[in-house]
Design a protein around this motif. Structure first.
Motif, PDB file in Angstrom:
ATOM      1  N   THR A 159       0.848  -1.195   0.000  1.00  0.00           N
ATOM      2  CA  THR A 159       0.000   0.000   0.000  1.00  0.00           C
ATOM      3  C   THR A 159       0.882   1.243   0.000  1.00  0.00           C
ATOM      4  OG1 THR A 159      -1.874   1.094   1.074  1.00  0.00           O
ATOM      5  CG2 THR A 159      -0.253   0.071   2.526  1.00  0.00           C
ATOM      6  N   GLY A 160       0.299   2.382   0.333  1.00  0.00           N
ATOM      7  CA  GLY A 160       1.063   3.626   0.249  1.00  0.00           C
ATOM      8  C   GLY A 160       0.654   4.644   1.295  1.00  0.00           C
ATOM      9  N   GLY A 161       1.393   5.732   1.297  1.00  0.00           N
ATOM     10  CA  GLY A 161       1.124   6.859   2.179  1.00  0.00           C
ATOM     11  C   GLY A 161       1.902   8.062   1.701  1.00  0.00           C
ATOM     12  N   VAL A 162       1.472   9.250   2.136  1.00  0.00           N
ATOM     13  CA  VAL A 162       2.167  10.480   1.760  1.00  0.00           C
ATOM     14  C   VAL A 162       2.347  11.377   2.977  1.00  0.00           C
ATOM     15  CG1 VAL A 162       1.425  10.476  -0.647  1.00  0.00           C
ATOM     16  CG2 VAL A 162       0.002  11.599   1.074  1.00  0.00           C
ATOM     17  N   SER A 163       3.461  12.083   2.979  1.00  0.00           N
ATOM     18  CA  SER A 163       3.790  13.021   4.049  1.00  0.00           C
ATOM     19  C   SER A 163       3.914  14.420   3.476  1.00  0.00           C
ATOM     20  CB  SER A 163       5.124  12.600   4.688  1.00  0.00           C
ATOM     21  OG  SER A 163       5.775  13.710   5.275  1.00  0.00           O
ATOM     22  N   ALA A 164       3.491  15.419   4.264  1.00  0.00           N
ATOM     23  CA  ALA A 164       3.684  16.825   3.895  1.00  0.00           C
ATOM     24  C   ALA A 164       4.798  17.451   4.730  1.00  0.00           C
ATOM     25  CB  ALA A 164       2.388  17.604   4.078  1.00  0.00           C
ATOM     26  N   ALA A 165       5.737  16.624   5.196  1.00  0.00           N
ATOM     27  CA  ALA A 165       6.825  17.126   6.034  1.00  0.00           C
ATOM     28  C   ALA A 165       7.691  18.154   5.306  1.00  0.00           C
ATOM     29  CB  ALA A 165       7.699  15.962   6.503  1.00  0.00           C
ATOM     30  N   GLY A 166       7.728  18.106   3.983  1.00  0.00           N
ATOM     31  CA  GLY A 166       8.519  19.059   3.214  1.00  0.00           C
ATOM     32  C   GLY A 166       7.732  20.242   2.690  1.00  0.00           C
ATOM     33  N   TRP A 167       6.508  20.404   3.141  1.00  0.00           N
ATOM     34  CA  TRP A 167       5.642  21.522   2.723  1.00  0.00           C
ATOM     35  C   TRP A 167       5.630  22.529   3.864  1.00  0.00           C
ATOM     36  CZ3 TRP A 167      -0.263  20.607   1.387  1.00  0.00           C
ATOM     37  CH2 TRP A 167      -0.788  21.769   0.826  1.00  0.00           C
ATOM     38  N   PRO A 168       6.411  23.604   3.776  1.00  0.00           N
ATOM     39  CA  PRO A 168       6.602  24.502   4.927  1.00  0.00           C
ATOM     40  C   PRO A 168       5.300  25.019   5.535  1.00  0.00           C
ATOM     41  CG  PRO A 168       8.173  25.040   3.198  1.00  0.00           C
ATOM     42  CD  PRO A 168       7.228  24.040   2.622  1.00  0.00           C
ATOM     43  N   GLN A 169       4.337  25.401   4.695  1.00  0.00           N
ATOM     44  CA  GLN A 169       3.089  25.955   5.233  1.00  0.00           C
ATOM     45  C   GLN A 169       2.257  24.913   5.973  1.00  0.00           C
ATOM     46  OE1 GLN A 169       4.228  26.266   2.172  1.00  0.00           O
ATOM     47  NE2 GLN A 169       4.005  28.356   1.396  1.00  0.00           N
ATOM     48  N   ALA A 170       2.532  23.633   5.707  1.00  0.00           N
ATOM     49  CA  ALA A 170       1.743  22.567   6.322  1.00  0.00           C
ATOM     50  C   ALA A 170       2.295  22.130   7.666  1.00  0.00           C
ATOM     51  CB  ALA A 170       1.690  21.357   5.384  1.00  0.00           C
ATOM     52  N   VAL A 171       3.555  22.447   7.937  1.00  0.00           N
ATOM     53  CA  VAL A 171       4.186  22.051   9.198  1.00  0.00           C
ATOM     54  C   VAL A 171       3.943  23.167  10.195  1.00  0.00           C
ATOM     55  CG1 VAL A 171       6.316  21.284  10.301  1.00  0.00           C
ATOM     56  CG2 VAL A 171       5.927  20.812   7.878  1.00  0.00           C
ATOM     57  N   ARG A 172       3.068  22.927  11.163  1.00  0.00           N
ATOM     58  CA  ARG A 172       2.611  23.995  12.028  1.00  0.00           C
ATOM     59  C   ARG A 172       2.487  23.538  13.474  1.00  0.00           C
ATOM     60  NH1 ARG A 172       1.059  27.814   9.083  1.00  0.00           N
ATOM     61  NH2 ARG A 172       0.360  28.897  10.952  1.00  0.00           N
ATOM     62  N   THR A 173       2.503  24.518  14.372  1.00  0.00           N
ATOM     63  CA  THR A 173       2.043  24.318  15.741  1.00  0.00           C
ATOM     64  C   THR A 173       0.690  25.019  15.841  1.00  0.00           C
ATOM     65  OG1 THR A 173       4.308  24.325  16.574  1.00  0.00           O
ATOM     66  CG2 THR A 173       2.554  24.637  18.190  1.00  0.00           C
ATOM     67  N   TYR A 174      -0.365  24.236  15.900  1.00  0.00           N
ATOM     68  CA  TYR A 174      -1.763  24.668  15.900  1.00  0.00           C
ATOM     69  C   TYR A 174      -2.217  24.998  14.467  1.00  0.00           C
ATOM     70  CZ  TYR A 174      -0.107  25.567  20.632  1.00  0.00           C
ATOM     71  OH  TYR A 174       0.510  25.467  21.850  1.00  0.00           O
ATOM     72  N   GLY A 175      -3.451  24.677  14.195  1.00  0.00           N
ATOM     73  CA  GLY A 175      -4.004  24.933  12.875  1.00  0.00           C
ATOM     74  C   GLY A 175      -5.302  24.185  12.677  1.00  0.00           C
ATOM     75  N   LYS A 176      -5.879  24.417  11.521  1.00  0.00           N
ATOM     76  CA  LYS A 176      -7.111  23.732  11.116  1.00  0.00           C
ATOM     77  C   LYS A 176      -6.825  23.017   9.804  1.00  0.00           C
ATOM     78  CE  LYS A 176     -11.942  24.684   9.830  1.00  0.00           C
ATOM     79  NZ  LYS A 176     -12.983  25.734   9.743  1.00  0.00           N
ATOM     80  N   TYR A 177      -7.154  21.721   9.766  1.00  0.00           N
ATOM     81  CA  TYR A 177      -6.894  20.892   8.592  1.00  0.00           C
ATOM     82  C   TYR A 177      -8.224  20.316   8.113  1.00  0.00           C
ATOM     83  CZ  TYR A 177      -2.063  21.187  10.207  1.00  0.00           C
ATOM     84  OH  TYR A 177      -0.827  21.651  10.607  1.00  0.00           O
ATOM     85  N   VAL A 178      -8.506  20.486   6.822  1.00  0.00           N
ATOM     86  CA  VAL A 178      -9.786  20.071   6.261  1.00  0.00           C
ATOM     87  C   VAL A 178      -9.530  19.205   5.030  1.00  0.00           C
ATOM     88  CG1 VAL A 178     -12.024  20.832   5.375  1.00  0.00           C
ATOM     89  CG2 VAL A 178     -10.791  22.258   7.028  1.00  0.00           C
ATOM     90  N   ALA A 179     -10.130  18.008   4.988  1.00  0.00           N
ATOM     91  CA  ALA A 179      -9.946  17.096   3.859  1.00  0.00           C
ATOM     92  C   ALA A 179     -11.293  16.571   3.381  1.00  0.00           C
ATOM     93  CB  ALA A 179      -9.052  15.931   4.253  1.00  0.00           C
TER      94      ALA A 179
END
Length: 284
Positions: free
Chosen positions: A85-105
């Protein structure tokens, strides 16, 4: 004397107090978004390998694709019959790496026993826990009629969990609002649950991810009843930063209200005295 006291108390009850300011609602600012109309990079990187927890799960970049405006993660048997199977990380997306936030999918998952799917926040430090799973479908429930939202903490993996009942093989919008004093989950813009226990709330940078895993037995062998590919589809993903609301304006002229109250009380006291004097004169 009793009449005067009653008049004073009545006035104090009548004089309006200063209205309490309503707590401002949390505001959010969109800081990043992906509609998956382009390529996987630069926002996402595909997993390679497998998680230490789950020996039956093998992640391969080949099981991740962006097509027709969707992120598609697939679980299926390879040529040797082994499930990958698979998976994806946004560890290299600066705007996505945050302390506190709202995430909508906007997300859905095929039915298929033995394959789990999760949308999560993972610590940038790679020191687990904490972990916030704001959308998780267990491999033991192939009918996809239940999903959970869970926050993990501490060395013993303590958990607080909320449960949603519904058809998760259909599209749903799921979100998490992570703030210094709370974690709040929503499904289709309806409140699923809120965590306010301070010990469960992370205060460190985290990055979002989507992934699928293979159910295993105690020996680490795959236990999959599904007979064909199982897909996890995401067609939109938004990230918001919390905006500190402006403090409420101070009450207008609070000093004037106080002086008006003082003057009115003085008038009532004087009127009470005059009434008492007149009554005494009358009965002499």
């Amino acid at each position: 004397m009793r009449l005067r006291l009653l008049l004073v108390l009545a006035l104090l009850a009548w004089v309006p107090g200063l209205p309490a300011a309503a707590a401002p609602s949390q505001q959010w600012q969109l800081v990043a978004a992906d509609d998956f109309s382009g390529s996987l990079a630069p926002h996402w990187s595909a997993y390679q390998g497998g998680p230490p927890c789950c020996r039956a799960t093998i992640w391969e970049p080949s099981e991740v694709a962006v097509k027709d405006g969707r992120l598609i993660i697939t679980a299926q048997p390879d040529r040797q019959g082994q499930w990958i199977t698979g998976g994806v990380s946004a560890a290299g997306w600066p705007q996505a790496v945050r302390t506190y936030g709202k995430y909508v999918a906007r997300i859905r998952v095929d039915k298929g026993e033995g394959v789990s799917a999760v949308a999560l926040l993972w610590p940038k430090s790679e020191q687990w826990p904490p972990e916030i799973d704001y959308y998780e479908l267990s491999g033991t429930n192939g009918d996809r009629d239940q999903e959970t939202a869970t926050v993990h903490k501490g060395p013993n993996d303590a958990k607080l969990q909320k449960v949603y009942q519904g058809d998760l093989s259909q599209w749903h919008t799921v979100s998490v609002e992570w703030l210094p004093k709370s974690i709040t989950y929503f499904v289709d813009n309806k409140l699923l649950g809120r965590v306010t226990d301070p010990s469960f709330i992370p205060h460190q940078p985290m990055w979002p991810a989507f992934q699928m895993q293979i159910q295993q037995d105690p020996a680490g062998n795959a236990m999959v009843a599904a007979t064909g590919p199982v897909h996890m589809d995401v067609d939109a993903f938004d990230i918001y930063a919390p905006v500190t609301p402006a403090p409420p304006p101070p009450p207008a002229n609070p000093g004037n209200s106080l002086w008006i109250a003082v003057v009115l009380i003085a008038i009532v006291l004087l009127a009470g005295v005059l009434v008492i004097v007149r009554v005494r004169k009358r009965f002499r």
